[in-house]
Design a protein around this motif. Structure first.
Motif, PDB file in Angstrom:
ATOM      1  N   ARG A  55     -25.273 -16.059  29.311  1.00  0.00           N
ATOM      2  CA  ARG A  55     -24.856 -16.133  28.225  1.00  0.00           C
ATOM      3  C   ARG A  55     -25.258 -15.182  27.246  1.00  0.00           C
ATOM      4  NH1 ARG A  55     -28.863 -20.585  27.075  1.00  0.00           N
ATOM      5  NH2 ARG A  55     -29.053 -19.411  25.089  1.00  0.00           N
ATOM      6  N   VAL A  56     -25.772 -13.941  27.985  1.00  0.00           N
ATOM      7  CA  VAL A  56     -26.288 -12.783  27.080  1.00  0.00           C
ATOM      8  C   VAL A  56     -25.136 -12.105  26.332  1.00  0.00           C
ATOM      9  CG1 VAL A  56     -27.017 -10.534  27.336  1.00  0.00           C
ATOM     10  CG2 VAL A  56     -28.259 -12.058  28.244  1.00  0.00           C
ATOM     11  N   GLY A  57     -23.783 -11.865  27.304  1.00  0.00           N
ATOM     12  CA  GLY A  57     -22.728 -11.239  26.705  1.00  0.00           C
ATOM     13  C   GLY A  57     -22.194 -11.778  25.379  1.00  0.00           C
ATOM     14  N   ASP A  58     -21.821 -13.296  25.443  1.00  0.00           N
ATOM     15  CA  ASP A  58     -21.422 -14.238  24.283  1.00  0.00           C
ATOM     16  C   ASP A  58     -22.505 -14.229  23.270  1.00  0.00           C
ATOM     17  OD1 ASP A  58     -19.357 -14.716  25.797  1.00  0.00           O
ATOM     18  OD2 ASP A  58     -20.200 -16.571  26.775  1.00  0.00           O
ATOM     19  N   GLU A  59     -23.870 -14.316  23.591  1.00  0.00           N
ATOM     20  CA  GLU A  59     -24.753 -14.090  22.369  1.00  0.00           C
ATOM     21  C   GLU A  59     -24.682 -12.895  21.580  1.00  0.00           C
ATOM     22  OE1 GLU A  59     -27.768 -15.584  19.941  1.00  0.00           O
ATOM     23  OE2 GLU A  59     -26.606 -16.621  21.621  1.00  0.00           O
ATOM     24  N   VAL A  60     -24.383 -11.755  22.408  1.00  0.00           N
ATOM     25  CA  VAL A  60     -24.567 -10.432  21.519  1.00  0.00           C
ATOM     26  C   VAL A  60     -23.272 -10.343  20.957  1.00  0.00           C
ATOM     27  CG1 VAL A  60     -24.407  -7.930  21.940  1.00  0.00           C
ATOM     28  CG2 VAL A  60     -26.074  -9.371  23.341  1.00  0.00           C
ATOM     29  N   ARG A  61     -22.107 -10.811  21.537  1.00  0.00           N
ATOM     30  CA  ARG A  61     -21.031 -10.809  20.477  1.00  0.00           C
ATOM     31  C   ARG A  61     -21.042 -11.420  19.427  1.00  0.00           C
ATOM     32  NH1 ARG A  61     -19.400 -10.856  25.755  1.00  0.00           N
ATOM     33  NH2 ARG A  61     -18.209  -9.029  26.542  1.00  0.00           N
ATOM     34  N   LYS A  62     -21.560 -12.837  19.400  1.00  0.00           N
ATOM     35  CA  LYS A  62     -21.798 -13.563  18.314  1.00  0.00           C
ATOM     36  C   LYS A  62     -22.568 -12.830  17.211  1.00  0.00           C
ATOM     37  CE  LYS A  62     -22.995 -17.628  20.258  1.00  0.00           C
ATOM     38  NZ  LYS A  62     -23.330 -18.883  20.393  1.00  0.00           N
ATOM     39  N   LEU A  63     -23.819 -12.137  17.483  1.00  0.00           N
ATOM     40  CA  LEU A  63     -24.536 -11.344  16.825  1.00  0.00           C
ATOM     41  C   LEU A  63     -23.899 -10.424  16.067  1.00  0.00           C
ATOM     42  CD1 LEU A  63     -27.849 -11.002  19.035  1.00  0.00           C
ATOM     43  CD2 LEU A  63     -27.628 -12.496  16.849  1.00  0.00           C
ATOM     44  N   PHE A  64     -23.048  -9.667  16.672  1.00  0.00           N
ATOM     45  CA  PHE A  64     -22.308  -8.552  16.286  1.00  0.00           C
ATOM     46  C   PHE A  64     -21.214  -9.000  15.410  1.00  0.00           C
ATOM     47  CE2 PHE A  64     -23.533  -5.330  19.786  1.00  0.00           C
ATOM     48  CZ  PHE A  64     -25.084  -5.353  19.249  1.00  0.00           C
ATOM     49  N   ALA A  65     -20.848 -10.172  15.298  1.00  0.00           N
ATOM     50  CA  ALA A  65     -19.693 -10.702  14.448  1.00  0.00           C
ATOM     51  C   ALA A  65     -20.098 -11.086  12.791  1.00  0.00           C
ATOM     52  CB  ALA A  65     -19.136 -12.280  15.089  1.00  0.00           C
ATOM     53  N   GLY A  66     -21.525 -11.213  12.818  1.00  0.00           N
ATOM     54  CA  GLY A  66     -22.170 -11.491  11.607  1.00  0.00           C
ATOM     55  C   GLY A  66     -22.211 -10.148  10.562  1.00  0.00           C
ATOM     56  N   PRO A  67     -21.998 -10.374   9.322  1.00  0.00           N
ATOM     57  CA  PRO A  67     -21.821  -9.375   8.414  1.00  0.00           C
ATOM     58  C   PRO A  67     -23.055  -8.202   8.498  1.00  0.00           C
ATOM     59  CG  PRO A  67     -22.142 -11.362   7.291  1.00  0.00           C
ATOM     60  CD  PRO A  67     -22.181 -11.474   8.801  1.00  0.00           C
ATOM     61  N   GLU A  68     -24.274  -8.700   8.934  1.00  0.00           N
ATOM     62  CA  GLU A  68     -25.281  -7.637   8.944  1.00  0.00           C
ATOM     63  C   GLU A  68     -25.322  -6.911  10.116  1.00  0.00           C
ATOM     64  OE1 GLU A  68     -26.526 -11.331  11.267  1.00  0.00           O
ATOM     65  OE2 GLU A  68     -25.458 -11.031   9.177  1.00  0.00           O
ATOM     66  N   ASN A  69     -24.300  -7.197  11.166  1.00  0.00           N
ATOM     67  CA  ASN A  69     -24.366  -6.349  12.420  1.00  0.00           C
ATOM     68  C   ASN A  69     -22.885  -6.048  12.828  1.00  0.00           C
ATOM     69  OD1 ASN A  69     -27.185  -6.449  12.861  1.00  0.00           O
ATOM     70  ND2 ASN A  69     -26.965  -8.551  13.697  1.00  0.00           N
ATOM     71  N   ASP A  70     -21.857  -6.077  12.047  1.00  0.00           N
ATOM     72  CA  ASP A  70     -20.481  -6.067  12.217  1.00  0.00           C
ATOM     73  C   ASP A  70     -20.056  -4.530  12.440  1.00  0.00           C
ATOM     74  OD1 ASP A  70     -20.469  -5.148   9.614  1.00  0.00           O
ATOM     75  OD2 ASP A  70     -18.855  -6.515   8.893  1.00  0.00           O
ATOM     76  N   GLU A  71     -20.944  -3.588  12.452  1.00  0.00           N
ATOM     77  CA  GLU A  71     -20.505  -2.275  12.571  1.00  0.00           C
ATOM     78  C   GLU A  71     -20.592  -1.840  14.261  1.00  0.00           C
ATOM     79  OE1 GLU A  71     -23.722   0.765  11.542  1.00  0.00           O
ATOM     80  OE2 GLU A  71     -24.704  -1.133  10.768  1.00  0.00           O
ATOM     81  N   TRP A  72     -21.061  -2.658  14.847  1.00  0.00           N
ATOM     82  CA  TRP A  72     -21.385  -2.477  16.368  1.00  0.00           C
ATOM     83  C   TRP A  72     -20.406  -3.492  17.270  1.00  0.00           C
ATOM     84  CZ3 TRP A  72     -26.570  -3.332  14.739  1.00  0.00           C
ATOM     85  CH2 TRP A  72     -27.119  -2.142  14.208  1.00  0.00           C
ATOM     86  N   VAL A  73     -19.821  -3.133  18.412  1.00  0.00           N
ATOM     87  CA  VAL A  73     -19.094  -3.749  19.253  1.00  0.00           C
ATOM     88  C   VAL A  73     -19.838  -3.764  20.656  1.00  0.00           C
ATOM     89  CG1 VAL A  73     -17.761  -2.160  19.591  1.00  0.00           C
ATOM     90  CG2 VAL A  73     -16.915  -4.494  20.030  1.00  0.00           C
ATOM     91  N   LEU A  74     -20.042  -4.997  21.501  1.00  0.00           N
ATOM     92  CA  LEU A  74     -20.363  -4.717  22.865  1.00  0.00           C
ATOM     93  C   LEU A  74     -19.174  -4.358  23.679  1.00  0.00           C
ATOM     94  CD1 LEU A  74     -22.532  -5.497  24.828  1.00  0.00           C
ATOM     95  CD2 LEU A  74     -21.452  -7.771  24.992  1.00  0.00           C
ATOM     96  N   VAL A  75     -19.414  -3.351  24.302  1.00  0.00           N
ATOM     97  CA  VAL A  75     -18.369  -2.653  24.997  1.00  0.00           C
ATOM     98  C   VAL A  75     -18.521  -3.154  26.425  1.00  0.00           C
ATOM     99  CG1 VAL A  75     -17.624  -0.599  26.039  1.00  0.00           C
ATOM    100  CG2 VAL A  75     -18.426  -0.452  23.845  1.00  0.00           C
ATOM    101  N   ALA A  76     -19.752  -3.161  27.194  1.00  0.00           N
ATOM    102  CA  ALA A  76     -20.115  -3.813  28.466  1.00  0.00           C
ATOM    103  C   ALA A  76     -21.313  -4.403  28.500  1.00  0.00           C
ATOM    104  CB  ALA A  76     -20.086  -2.609  29.419  1.00  0.00           C
ATOM    105  N   CYS A  77     -21.249  -5.430  29.534  1.00  0.00           N
ATOM    106  CA  CYS A  77     -22.428  -6.216  29.892  1.00  0.00           C
ATOM    107  C   CYS A  77     -22.599  -6.505  31.296  1.00  0.00           C
ATOM    108  CB  CYS A  77     -22.544  -7.664  29.092  1.00  0.00           C
ATOM    109  SG  CYS A  77     -23.966  -8.415  29.371  1.00  0.00           S
ATOM    110  N   ARG A  78     -23.151  -5.639  31.915  1.00  0.00           N
ATOM    111  CA  ARG A  78     -23.033  -5.620  33.469  1.00  0.00           C
ATOM    112  C   ARG A  78     -24.634  -5.970  33.955  1.00  0.00           C
ATOM    113  NH1 ARG A  78     -24.037  -1.056  36.450  1.00  0.00           N
ATOM    114  NH2 ARG A  78     -24.729   0.824  35.474  1.00  0.00           N
ATOM    115  N   PRO A  79     -24.696  -6.678  35.124  1.00  0.00           N
ATOM    116  CA  PRO A  79     -25.996  -6.807  35.661  1.00  0.00           C
ATOM    117  C   PRO A  79     -26.323  -5.559  36.416  1.00  0.00           C
ATOM    118  CG  PRO A  79     -24.202  -8.078  36.994  1.00  0.00           C
ATOM    119  CD  PRO A  79     -23.450  -7.347  35.648  1.00  0.00           C
TER     120      PRO A  79
END
Length: 81
Positions: A55-79
Motif C-alpha cells: 500500500r505504500v505507493g498508493d498512500e504516498v500518492r494520496k499524501l502528495f495529492a493534498g494541498p500541503e504536499n502537492d509540490e511533489w510527485v512520486l516517480v518510483a516505488c520499488r522494493p
C-alpha cells in the motif's frame, strides 16, 4: 520489506542539493513507517521499512495529492532486495 521511493517536484524543476526538501518529504510520510533519507539533491530518495509494502505507493500518492504536499510527485516505488 524495504522500499525505495523516488520523489521529484511536480513542475519538473530540479531539487537543490539541500536536505530541507528531503526532510519535508519525510515529515509528510506516516510516522509509523521507518524512513531513511538517502539522497536529497536532484531527486529525493527515501528508503521505507514497513510491513504495509503493498500500500505504500498508493498512500504516498494520496499524501502528495493534498494541498500541503502537492509540490511533489512520486516517480518510483520499488522494493529493495
Amino acid at each position: 520489506m524495504v522500499l525505495e521511493l523516488t520523489v521529484r517536484r511536480n513542475d519538473g524543476t530540479g531539487i537543490p542539493n539541500s536536505p530541507i526538501d528531503g526532510i519535508r518529504v519525510l515529515a509528510a510520510l506516516p510516522r509509523h513507517w521507518q524512513t531513511y533519507l538517502r539522497q536529497a539533491g536532484g531527486d529525493i530518495v527515501v528508503h521505507v521499512h514497513t510491513d504495509e509494502s503493498e500500500r505504500v505507493g498508493d498512500e504516498v500518492r494520496k499524501l502528495f495529492a493534498g494541498p500541503e504536499n502537492d509540490e511533489w510527485v512520486l516517480v518510483a516505488c520499488r522494493p529493495l532486495p
